[in-house]
Design an enzyme around this catalytic site. Structure first.
Site, short mmCIF file in Angstrom:
data_model
loop_
_atom_site.label_atom_id
_atom_site.label_comp_id
_atom_site.label_asym_id
_atom_site.label_seq_id
_atom_site.Cartn_x
_atom_site.Cartn_y
_atom_site.Cartn_z
N GLU A 49 3.54 -74.67 -50.16
CA GLU A 49 2.65 -73.32 -49.13
C GLU A 49 1.29 -73.02 -49.47
O GLU A 49 0.71 -73.71 -50.26
CB GLU A 49 3.08 -71.81 -50.96
CG GLU A 49 2.83 -70.43 -49.98
CD GLU A 49 3.24 -69.32 -50.65
OE1 GLU A 49 2.84 -68.13 -50.52
OE2 GLU A 49 3.41 -70.01 -52.14
N ASP A 60 -4.93 -61.37 -53.40
CA ASP A 60 -5.28 -62.58 -54.76
C ASP A 60 -5.88 -62.81 -55.24
O ASP A 60 -6.58 -61.35 -55.41
CB ASP A 60 -5.22 -63.77 -53.53
CG ASP A 60 -4.56 -63.94 -52.07
OD1 ASP A 60 -3.18 -64.68 -52.72
OD2 ASP A 60 -5.04 -64.56 -51.28
N TYR A 174 11.08 -63.96 -52.56
CA TYR A 174 10.04 -64.21 -53.62
C TYR A 174 9.37 -63.07 -54.58
O TYR A 174 9.11 -61.81 -54.13
CB TYR A 174 8.41 -64.28 -52.46
CG TYR A 174 7.66 -64.95 -53.16
CD1 TYR A 174 6.41 -64.21 -53.71
CD2 TYR A 174 6.28 -65.79 -52.21
CE1 TYR A 174 5.76 -64.73 -54.70
CE2 TYR A 174 5.26 -66.26 -52.91
CZ TYR A 174 4.61 -65.68 -53.86
OH TYR A 174 3.72 -65.98 -54.55
#
Length: 266
Positions: A49, A60, A174
């Protein structure tokens, strides 16, 4: 069958759990990113990724945010990332999954963006701030280009929402293991096991677990809980950023080997 689906089928036949490392493009520079992709590919990565640096990386944590900031300060642009990928992907066994926020995609235009990343050899796409309700406008065009758009399931997702996301997600699903941003954690939350079983009851698509895995023992744990892939980001980004580029590359090679060894069938 897509490149990603085909690779997962092979892994399933071999009773293997996939390892998916994440690194940020352009940190510390694109030459090191290119070298890192080759090293990860040679040391156990089944997919890789690659994060496109963005100024507002809402999903993030501090490690990846800092990496994106450094990359942007060095002038890293999507065009340069894709140019680098186009020269590297023919030599890689591991398919590349691009991680990008949605605004840069919309700014460029969906069709143009997808055409460019397909030409660069990208096989998959993760867009963390793309809600399910808006995903249709990207799912179909991506599929037409042979690119899997993988959707995220959060720990807070309802059963109905899990079923809809599982049905729509391409390549794999995911599963975000924590409520929060990416980052290294000392232990995996046990509810991940329950979430895996809940998703498994609605689909036979592969499930990757990410956000929080930072140690081989944690990767082994999610495999034991039934995950088809362990996704590891901040721990790789941190190692690659420490010391000289050569030291960082050596560190991620060793770490990649240790993670892959931890998720192999015993």
């Amino acid at each position: 069958m897509t490149v990603i689906s085909d690779r997962f089928q092979i892994l399933k036949r071999n009773q293997e759990c996939a390892l998916i490392p994440f690194i940020t493009a352009g940190d510390p520079d694109l030459a090191t990113t290119a070298a890192a992709l080759k090293i990860l590919d040679a040391n156990g990565a089944d997919f890789i990724e690659l994060g496109v640096p963005y100024s507002d990386p809402l999903a993030d944590g501090p490690v990846i945010q800092a990496a994106a900031t450094r990359a942007l300060q060095r002038g890293t642009k999507l065009e340069a990332v894709l140019e680098m990928l186009q020269t590297i992907t023919p030599s890689l066994q591991a398919p590349i999954i691009l991680f990008s926020y949605y605004n840069p995609i919309l700014h460029r235009g969906i069709d143009k963006f997808l055409e460019q990343i397909a030409t660069a050899g990208v096989s998959g796409l993760v867009v963390p701030d793309l809600p399910l309700e808006e995903a249709g406008g990207l799912l179909q065009p991506a599929s037409a280009k042979g690119i899997d758009l993988t959707l995220l399931i959060a720990p807070t997702s309802s059963a109905e929402r899990i079923e809809t996301i599982a049905r729509s997600s391409q390549g794999f699903i995911y599963l975000v293991s924590v409520t929060g941003v990416t980052g290294m954690r000392s232990q995996m939350e046990t509810r991940v096991s329950d979430l895996l079983q809940k998703i498994r009851s609605t689909t036979d698509k592969p499930i990757g677990v990410g956000f929080g895995i930072s140690q081989p023992e944690q990767a082994h744990q999610v495999r034991e809980w039934g995950a088809d892939a362990a996704i590891v980001g901040s721990a790789f980004v941190k190692r690659l950023a420490e010391g000289t580029p050569e030291q960082g590359l050596s560190a991620i090679a060793q770490f990649c080997q240790s993670l892959k060894a931890a998720i192999k069938t015993s």
